[in-house]
Design an enzyme around this catalytic site. Structure first.
Site, PDB file in Angstrom:
ATOM      1  N   GLY A  47       0.788  -1.112  -0.002  1.00 53.15           N
ATOM      2  CA  GLY A  47       0.185  -0.052  -0.061  1.00 53.15           C
ATOM      3  C   GLY A  47       0.803   1.337   0.076  1.00 53.15           C
ATOM      4  O   GLY A  47       1.855   1.265   0.449  1.00 53.15           O
ATOM      5  N   GLN A  52       2.992   9.881   0.938  1.00 51.97           N
ATOM      6  CA  GLN A  52       4.255   9.289   1.324  1.00 51.97           C
ATOM      7  C   GLN A  52       5.296   9.583  -0.058  1.00 51.97           C
ATOM      8  O   GLN A  52       6.556   9.236  -0.107  1.00 51.97           O
ATOM      9  CB  GLN A  52       4.156   7.915   1.296  1.00 51.97           C
ATOM     10  CG  GLN A  52       3.472   7.234   2.522  1.00 51.97           C
ATOM     11  CD  GLN A  52       3.359   5.854   2.694  1.00 51.97           C
ATOM     12  OE1 GLN A  52       2.101   5.389   2.215  1.00 51.97           O
ATOM     13  NE2 GLN A  52       4.185   5.026   3.188  1.00 51.97           N
ATOM     14  N   CYS A  91       5.951   0.034   7.221  1.00 52.89           N
ATOM     15  CA  CYS A  91       5.405   0.913   6.457  1.00 52.89           C
ATOM     16  C   CYS A  91       6.638   1.409   5.504  1.00 52.89           C
ATOM     17  O   CYS A  91       7.874   1.477   6.088  1.00 52.89           O
ATOM     18  CB  CYS A  91       5.181   2.148   7.460  1.00 52.89           C
ATOM     19  SG  CYS A  91       4.878   3.873   6.523  1.00 52.89           S
ATOM     20  N   LEU A  92       6.604   1.715   4.181  1.00 50.72           N
ATOM     21  CA  LEU A  92       7.467   2.124   3.329  1.00 50.72           C
ATOM     22  C   LEU A  92       8.224   3.303   3.924  1.00 50.72           C
ATOM     23  O   LEU A  92       9.361   3.712   3.379  1.00 50.72           O
ATOM     24  CB  LEU A  92       6.862   2.065   1.935  1.00 50.72           C
ATOM     25  CG  LEU A  92       6.580   1.040   1.211  1.00 50.72           C
ATOM     26  CD1 LEU A  92       5.839   1.183  -0.151  1.00 50.72           C
ATOM     27  CD2 LEU A  92       7.602  -0.155   1.332  1.00 50.72           C
ATOM     28  N   HIS A 133      -4.429   1.719   7.819  1.00 51.89           N
ATOM     29  CA  HIS A 133      -2.886   2.213   7.615  1.00 51.89           C
ATOM     30  C   HIS A 133      -2.942   3.176   6.635  1.00 51.89           C
ATOM     31  O   HIS A 133      -2.413   4.451   6.995  1.00 51.89           O
ATOM     32  CB  HIS A 133      -2.069   1.055   7.373  1.00 51.89           C
ATOM     33  CG  HIS A 133      -0.614   1.435   7.237  1.00 51.89           C
ATOM     34  ND1 HIS A 133       0.157   0.815   8.135  1.00 51.89           N
ATOM     35  CD2 HIS A 133       0.057   2.218   6.347  1.00 51.89           C
ATOM     36  CE1 HIS A 133       1.548   1.494   7.858  1.00 51.89           C
ATOM     37  NE2 HIS A 133       1.428   2.062   6.680  1.00 51.89           N
ATOM     38  N   GLU A 134      -3.286   3.103   5.347  1.00 48.40           N
ATOM     39  CA  GLU A 134      -3.490   4.039   4.502  1.00 48.40           C
ATOM     40  C   GLU A 134      -4.151   5.304   4.584  1.00 48.40           C
ATOM     41  O   GLU A 134      -3.688   6.385   4.371  1.00 48.40           O
ATOM     42  CB  GLU A 134      -3.674   3.720   3.169  1.00 48.40           C
ATOM     43  CG  GLU A 134      -2.633   2.315   2.552  1.00 48.40           C
ATOM     44  CD  GLU A 134      -1.293   2.558   2.776  1.00 48.40           C
ATOM     45  OE1 GLU A 134      -0.843   3.665   2.641  1.00 48.40           O
ATOM     46  OE2 GLU A 134      -0.697   1.394   2.990  1.00 48.40           O
ATOM     47  N   HIS A 137      -2.424   7.654   6.816  1.00 51.66           N
ATOM     48  CA  HIS A 137      -1.560   8.390   6.406  1.00 51.66           C
ATOM     49  C   HIS A 137      -2.113   9.563   5.876  1.00 51.66           C
ATOM     50  O   HIS A 137      -1.613  10.847   5.991  1.00 51.66           O
ATOM     51  CB  HIS A 137      -0.811   7.727   5.193  1.00 51.66           C
ATOM     52  CG  HIS A 137       0.257   6.863   5.506  1.00 51.66           C
ATOM     53  ND1 HIS A 137       1.489   7.415   6.208  1.00 51.66           N
ATOM     54  CD2 HIS A 137       0.669   5.539   5.266  1.00 51.66           C
ATOM     55  CE1 HIS A 137       2.311   6.258   6.285  1.00 51.66           C
ATOM     56  NE2 HIS A 137       1.867   5.411   5.848  1.00 51.66           N
TER      57      HIS A 137
HETATM   58 NI    NI Z   1       2.891   3.602   5.532  1.00 49.51          NI
END
Ligand code: NI
Length: 161
Positions: A47, A52, A91-92, A133-134, A137
């Site tokens: 995701g 991000q 998380c990226l 999670h997204e 963000h």
């Molecule tokens: Ni993330």
């Protein structure tokens, strides 16, 4: 399509800002979504949210390798949720870390597709976790804010979001 640079937590406060509603479903948005998907796949993530990649718009892409395939969601909102599961996530924007977070077991999310048409997704398990999670963000929330336990040493970093 192009790979965009993923913002790392602590490097840019854009991850702490509220993203704006998308009002124009134009070529610019489509390019952003295409680039976000390519960037997510290249990073082996499941995701990615627009902040991000430095864009304060309420847009996310998700692919947890289930029957949904690639999901593009604009202006997503959780309208129903039930249950609770504690599991590890990554998380990226927080590379090479894993932590456990309590999330709903099931969620219903409404939003729009890239053309502005309404979308409704009912999800459980990893997809429900990823949606939460997204969407976090988009409101400047990173999973580490809600982390119960850092499990980086126990679970190798994978499935970044
Ligand atoms: Ni993330």
């Amino acid at each position: 399509m192009a790979i965009r640079k993923i913002v790392v937590l602590g490097e840019d406060d854009i991850l702490r800002k509220h993203a704006r509603l998308v009002e124009k479903f134009d070529r610019r948005l489509h390019t952003l979504l295409d680039d976000m998907a390519e960037t997510m796949y290249e990073a082996n993530g499941v995701g990615l949210a627009a902040p991000q990649v430095g864009i304060l718009k309420r847009a996310v892409v998700i692919d947890v390798e289930d029957d949904h395939g690639l999901i593009e969601l604009i202006n997503p909102v959780i309208v129903e949720q039930s249950g609770s599961v504690v599991d590890a996530e990554g998380c990226l924007s927080v590379p090479d870390r894993r932590g456990t977070v309590e999330r709903p077991e099931k969620v219903t999310v409404v939003g729009q597709d890239r053309h502005g048409e309404p979308l409704r997704i009912e999800a459980e398990g990893l997809l429900a976790r990823c949606l939460c999670h997204e969407i976090d963000h988009l409101d400047g929330v990173v999973y580490t804010d809600k982390m119960i336990e850092d499990v980086t040493d126990r679970a190798p970093a994978q499935d970044g979001q």
